[in-house]
Design an enzyme around this catalytic site. Sequence first.
Site, PDB file in Angstrom:
ATOM      1  N   GLY A 193      25.494  64.081  36.619  1.00  0.00           N
ATOM      2  CA  GLY A 193      26.436  63.740  35.551  1.00  0.00           C
ATOM      3  C   GLY A 193      27.874  63.910  36.008  1.00  0.00           C
ATOM      4  O   GLY A 193      28.313  65.033  36.275  1.00  0.00           O
ATOM      5  N   ALA A 194      28.598  62.779  36.118  1.00  0.00           N
ATOM      6  CA  ALA A 194      30.024  62.842  36.510  1.00  0.00           C
ATOM      7  C   ALA A 194      30.891  62.783  35.268  1.00  0.00           C
ATOM      8  O   ALA A 194      31.830  61.977  35.169  1.00  0.00           O
ATOM      9  CB  ALA A 194      30.360  61.704  37.470  1.00  0.00           C
ATOM     10  N   GLY A 195      30.563  63.618  34.272  1.00  0.00           N
ATOM     11  CA  GLY A 195      31.380  63.707  33.064  1.00  0.00           C
ATOM     12  C   GLY A 195      32.381  64.835  33.213  1.00  0.00           C
ATOM     13  O   GLY A 195      32.713  65.262  34.337  1.00  0.00           O
ATOM     14  N   GLY A 283      25.658  66.010  29.282  1.00  0.00           N
ATOM     15  CA  GLY A 283      26.068  65.986  27.878  1.00  0.00           C
ATOM     16  C   GLY A 283      25.513  67.174  27.115  1.00  0.00           C
ATOM     17  O   GLY A 283      24.775  68.000  27.660  1.00  0.00           O
ATOM     18  N   ASP A 324      31.392  70.657  16.993  1.00  0.00           N
ATOM     19  CA  ASP A 324      30.510  69.906  17.894  1.00  0.00           C
ATOM     20  C   ASP A 324      29.254  69.385  17.196  1.00  0.00           C
ATOM     21  O   ASP A 324      28.652  68.421  17.667  1.00  0.00           O
ATOM     22  CB  ASP A 324      30.044  70.821  19.045  1.00  0.00           C
ATOM     23  N   ALA A 332      37.226  71.723  21.519  1.00  0.00           N
ATOM     24  CA  ALA A 332      37.531  72.946  20.785  1.00  0.00           C
ATOM     25  C   ALA A 332      38.605  72.715  19.722  1.00  0.00           C
ATOM     26  O   ALA A 332      38.486  73.182  18.583  1.00  0.00           O
ATOM     27  CB  ALA A 332      37.981  74.026  21.765  1.00  0.00           C
ATOM     28  N   HIS A 456      66.119  66.656  33.207  1.00  0.00           N
ATOM     29  CA  HIS A 456      65.997  66.310  34.627  1.00  0.00           C
ATOM     30  C   HIS A 456      66.181  67.559  35.476  1.00  0.00           C
ATOM     31  O   HIS A 456      67.082  68.338  35.200  1.00  0.00           O
ATOM     32  CB  HIS A 456      67.061  65.280  35.014  1.00  0.00           C
TER      33      HIS A 456
HETATM   34  P1  FAD Z   1      30.754  76.539  19.538  1.00  0.00           P
HETATM   35  O1  FAD Z   1      31.949  76.945  20.281  1.00  0.00           O
HETATM   36  O2  FAD Z   1      29.574  76.058  20.305  1.00  0.00           O
HETATM   37  O3  FAD Z   1      30.348  77.792  18.650  1.00  0.00           O
HETATM   38  C1  FAD Z   1      29.210  77.827  17.883  1.00  0.00           C
HETATM   39  C2  FAD Z   1      28.766  79.266  17.724  1.00  0.00           C
HETATM   40  O4  FAD Z   1      27.760  79.319  16.738  1.00  0.00           O
HETATM   41  C3  FAD Z   1      28.139  79.856  18.979  1.00  0.00           C
HETATM   42  O5  FAD Z   1      28.608  81.164  19.165  1.00  0.00           O
HETATM   43  C4  FAD Z   1      26.643  79.880  18.671  1.00  0.00           C
HETATM   44  O6  FAD Z   1      25.970  80.926  19.345  1.00  0.00           O
HETATM   45  C5  FAD Z   1      26.677  80.116  17.179  1.00  0.00           C
HETATM   46  N1  FAD Z   1      25.494  79.651  16.463  1.00  0.00           N
HETATM   47  C6  FAD Z   1      24.839  78.468  16.575  1.00  0.00           C
HETATM   48  N2  FAD Z   1      23.846  78.392  15.660  1.00  0.00           N
HETATM   49  C7  FAD Z   1      23.890  79.544  14.950  1.00  0.00           C
HETATM   50  C8  FAD Z   1      23.140  80.059  13.869  1.00  0.00           C
HETATM   51  N3  FAD Z   1      22.156  79.345  13.309  1.00  0.00           N
HETATM   52  N4  FAD Z   1      23.434  81.287  13.410  1.00  0.00           N
HETATM   53  C9  FAD Z   1      24.443  82.025  13.951  1.00  0.00           C
HETATM   54  N5  FAD Z   1      25.192  81.581  14.966  1.00  0.00           N
HETATM   55  C10 FAD Z   1      24.928  80.347  15.460  1.00  0.00           C
HETATM   56  N6  FAD Z   1      36.623  71.855  24.926  1.00  0.00           N
HETATM   57  C11 FAD Z   1      37.956  71.731  24.997  1.00  0.00           C
HETATM   58  O7  FAD Z   1      38.588  71.310  24.016  1.00  0.00           O
HETATM   59  N7  FAD Z   1      38.650  72.063  26.131  1.00  0.00           N
HETATM   60  C12 FAD Z   1      38.006  72.524  27.240  1.00  0.00           C
HETATM   61  O8  FAD Z   1      38.652  72.810  28.249  1.00  0.00           O
HETATM   62  C13 FAD Z   1      36.594  72.664  27.197  1.00  0.00           C
HETATM   63  N8  FAD Z   1      35.921  73.133  28.268  1.00  0.00           N
HETATM   64  C14 FAD Z   1      34.566  73.298  28.182  1.00  0.00           C
HETATM   65  C15 FAD Z   1      33.882  73.767  29.313  1.00  0.00           C
HETATM   66  C16 FAD Z   1      32.514  73.946  29.260  1.00  0.00           C
HETATM   67  C17 FAD Z   1      31.778  74.459  30.477  1.00  0.00           C
HETATM   68  C18 FAD Z   1      31.806  73.667  28.052  1.00  0.00           C
HETATM   69  C19 FAD Z   1      30.326  73.894  27.972  1.00  0.00           C
HETATM   70  C20 FAD Z   1      32.470  73.202  26.943  1.00  0.00           C
HETATM   71  C21 FAD Z   1      33.855  72.990  27.002  1.00  0.00           C
HETATM   72  N9  FAD Z   1      34.576  72.490  25.916  1.00  0.00           N
HETATM   73  C22 FAD Z   1      35.920  72.322  25.998  1.00  0.00           C
HETATM   74  C23 FAD Z   1      33.905  72.152  24.638  1.00  0.00           C
HETATM   75  C24 FAD Z   1      34.124  73.287  23.617  1.00  0.00           C
HETATM   76  O9  FAD Z   1      33.602  74.474  24.150  1.00  0.00           O
HETATM   77  C25 FAD Z   1      33.450  72.931  22.313  1.00  0.00           C
HETATM   78  O10 FAD Z   1      33.904  71.674  21.860  1.00  0.00           O
HETATM   79  C26 FAD Z   1      33.766  73.972  21.261  1.00  0.00           C
HETATM   80  O11 FAD Z   1      33.382  75.256  21.681  1.00  0.00           O
HETATM   81  C27 FAD Z   1      33.065  73.630  19.960  1.00  0.00           C
HETATM   82  O12 FAD Z   1      33.374  74.568  18.992  1.00  0.00           O
HETATM   83  P2  FAD Z   1      32.372  74.854  17.786  1.00  0.00           P
HETATM   84  O13 FAD Z   1      32.985  75.918  16.982  1.00  0.00           O
HETATM   85  O14 FAD Z   1      32.014  73.580  17.135  1.00  0.00           O
HETATM   86  O15 FAD Z   1      31.038  75.395  18.477  1.00  0.00           O
HETATM   87  P1  NAD Z   2      29.865  64.152  29.294  1.00  0.00           P
HETATM   88  O1  NAD Z   2      29.376  63.312  28.195  1.00  0.00           O
HETATM   89  O2  NAD Z   2      31.308  64.336  29.485  1.00  0.00           O
HETATM   90  O3  NAD Z   2      29.309  63.594  30.688  1.00  0.00           O
HETATM   91  C1  NAD Z   2      27.962  63.426  30.942  1.00  0.00           C
HETATM   92  C2  NAD Z   2      27.822  62.425  32.081  1.00  0.00           C
HETATM   93  O4  NAD Z   2      26.482  62.441  32.510  1.00  0.00           O
HETATM   94  C3  NAD Z   2      28.149  60.996  31.662  1.00  0.00           C
HETATM   95  O5  NAD Z   2      28.997  60.400  32.602  1.00  0.00           O
HETATM   96  C4  NAD Z   2      26.787  60.335  31.613  1.00  0.00           C
HETATM   97  O6  NAD Z   2      26.824  58.959  31.905  1.00  0.00           O
HETATM   98  C5  NAD Z   2      26.045  61.105  32.689  1.00  0.00           C
HETATM   99  N1  NAD Z   2      24.601  61.115  32.548  1.00  0.00           N
HETATM  100  C6  NAD Z   2      23.860  61.179  31.421  1.00  0.00           C
HETATM  101  N2  NAD Z   2      22.545  61.214  31.728  1.00  0.00           N
HETATM  102  C7  NAD Z   2      22.460  61.170  33.083  1.00  0.00           C
HETATM  103  C8  NAD Z   2      21.387  61.193  34.008  1.00  0.00           C
HETATM  104  N3  NAD Z   2      20.121  61.279  33.602  1.00  0.00           N
HETATM  105  N4  NAD Z   2      21.665  61.138  35.330  1.00  0.00           N
HETATM  106  C9  NAD Z   2      22.958  61.063  35.765  1.00  0.00           C
HETATM  107  N5  NAD Z   2      24.007  61.031  34.934  1.00  0.00           N
HETATM  108  C10 NAD Z   2      23.769  61.098  33.609  1.00  0.00           C
HETATM  109  O7  NAD Z   2      29.100  65.543  29.122  1.00  0.00           O
HETATM  110  P2  NAD Z   2      29.333  66.949  29.830  1.00  0.00           P
HETATM  111  O8  NAD Z   2      30.108  66.800  31.072  1.00  0.00           O
HETATM  112  O9  NAD Z   2      27.987  67.591  29.862  1.00  0.00           O
HETATM  113  O10 NAD Z   2      30.226  67.703  28.780  1.00  0.00           O
HETATM  114  C11 NAD Z   2      29.793  67.814  27.419  1.00  0.00           C
HETATM  115  C12 NAD Z   2      30.962  67.820  26.502  1.00  0.00           C
HETATM  116  O11 NAD Z   2      31.641  69.068  26.584  1.00  0.00           O
HETATM  117  C13 NAD Z   2      32.025  66.794  26.836  1.00  0.00           C
HETATM  118  O12 NAD Z   2      31.740  65.550  26.245  1.00  0.00           O
HETATM  119  C14 NAD Z   2      33.246  67.370  26.241  1.00  0.00           C
HETATM  120  O13 NAD Z   2      33.315  66.966  24.894  1.00  0.00           O
HETATM  121  C15 NAD Z   2      33.010  68.868  26.318  1.00  0.00           C
HETATM  122  N6  NAD Z   2      33.824  69.410  27.418  1.00  0.00           N
HETATM  123  C16 NAD Z   2      35.178  69.247  27.347  1.00  0.00           C
HETATM  124  C17 NAD Z   2      35.971  69.716  28.366  1.00  0.00           C
HETATM  125  C18 NAD Z   2      37.445  69.517  28.285  1.00  0.00           C
HETATM  126  O14 NAD Z   2      37.944  69.203  27.201  1.00  0.00           O
HETATM  127  N7  NAD Z   2      38.193  69.691  29.366  1.00  0.00           N
HETATM  128  C19 NAD Z   2      35.405  70.357  29.460  1.00  0.00           C
HETATM  129  C20 NAD Z   2      34.030  70.487  29.511  1.00  0.00           C
HETATM  130  C21 NAD Z   2      33.251  70.024  28.465  1.00  0.00           C
END
Ligand code: FAD
Ligand code: NAD
Length: 479
Positions: A193-195, A283, A324, A332, A456
Amino acid sequence: MAMSFDVIVIGAGPGGYVAAIRCAQLGLTTVCIDSQAKQNGGQKGKPSLGGTCLNIGCIPSKALLDSSEQYHNIIHQFPAHGISVDNAAIDVAKMQARKDNIVSGLTDGIAQLFKANKVMSVHGHGRVMQDNTVNVLDDSGKIIQTLIAREIILAPGSVPIELPDMPFDHEFIVDSTGALSFDHVPKRLGIIGAGVIGLELGSVWNRLGSEVVVLEALDDFLVVADQQIAREAKKQFTKQGLDIRMGAVVKKIDIDEGGIRMSYTQKDRDNNIEVDRIVVAVGRRPATDGLLSPDCGVAINQGGFIEVDDQCKTDVPHIWAVGDAVRGPMLAHKSAEEGVAVAERIAGSVGHVDFNCVPWVIYTSPEIAWVGQTEKELKKQGIEIKTGSFPFAATGRARAMEQPIGLVKMIADKHTDRLLGVHMIGPHVSELIGECVLAMAYQASSEDIARTIHAHPTLSEATHEAALAVDKRAIHKVN
Ligand code: FAD
Ligand code: NAD
């Protein structure tokens, strides 16, 4: 007897904890239930607020991106400044400890904010029952508390998607959480996954010395971004050593004493590569497992997302959902804005989220950032546009920083000049995009930015010149 509140929030990520604090600020008695536990260090397993973002997402990934960039710069950037450092080395344990410390500081900070705002915090798994009742379950599934409230906000967030037949074993095949916690630099790292996650975490380990191969199923790179920016990004990442293979579909992973082999097809040809670790980053899906009792009435769509309207209302009166787990980008700041808006609606005020102005940032080097629509999306809708772009190489500041890479591209309506999208790749564009988000939120035209004085020498001059270029009057490039 059930404890009673004005509001129950389930999930303490950016959607949930922000909603809870705002509810409390507005005078509502609020409880927030969260199941997340600390990942590392002496307190492993203890409750940890902040959700995916603070514990295993935005913050730890940015901590490692920063550490790895410093290391990379010592080797690759410093010599151009005349600085030489012999025997630069990376101490992975120390780097990870720094990251864990940052996470602890911030997650503990949320606990303090809850205390200060009188938000009650409950650790456990929340399950919505009928009649605005929520059961809290422990890890064994036993009900430990029953709560009742006038309003319920669901903010359960998301979890990584697993590939069929290639489950995470959390040692060799890991998700993003595993890739944030490697205790050594894998020699060869395969990423599926190159996301956003694949590129950010691929950059971290590539900078620290891994040979990184990224397998992406689609033929087009970064389809969510403007394709002019995506092309530049792919060129830069390839130059840095990321081996990105497009149209590559993984068929099988074999793990034995000889190592790990990924078999994949690309352009109908069978290929395989040997790696030491695999990160699956294809994803994320909503974390709704066990959240809703079948008779609570809240609808979930085919993708598992909680169904909401544009106000974040579910089908059930007084139950809301944000972040999410509902439609829209998984970011976030989008979660947090929805959390605030819902809190304000509950308190009888007006909540507002401008879904056209949600910024995106990818924290690679160079960074990628955008707001609004891409050229392709606008053309598909038949909207007539004009564009202007400006390279960072033509700004004095980027040159002085030894980072003359990337560009700013501005898209405006051909007839009204209203800004429809701004797309950037280059140094610190995560910070530059803020000006453009504000401009779009205020329905500015490209001329508005063109007529605004930019200091600037700054990187923001590229934004200014891109705005001038929309009208073909950029000064520091030939229009
Ligand atoms: P979450 O942050 O997922 O929080 C949900 C919480 O609810 C969790 O603590 C979970 O344990 C808890 N929970 C779930 N179900 C229950 C339940 N039934 N009872 C009690 N607790 C529960 N986004 C950005 O904008 N910028 C970034 O740089 C960025 N980097 C990321 C890097 C990585 C590696 C990942 C994985 C994600 C990244 N994201 C980034 C995405 C971002 O983390 C999410 O979009 C954001 O955290 C979503 O917020 P949320 O409150 O919807 O859910
Ligand atoms: P993503 O949707 O960004 O990328 C997933 C990639 O995997 C896509 O390019 C897709 O085409 C590819 N893919 C799907 N199935 C595949 C397969 N079977 N084989 C090869 N490639 C495949 O998802 P992610 O990178 O897992 O991140 C999840 C979400 O977390 C992001 O959509 C983003 O919303 C959030 N996130 C945000 C940040 C940030 O804001 N900087 C950082 C990390 C994560």
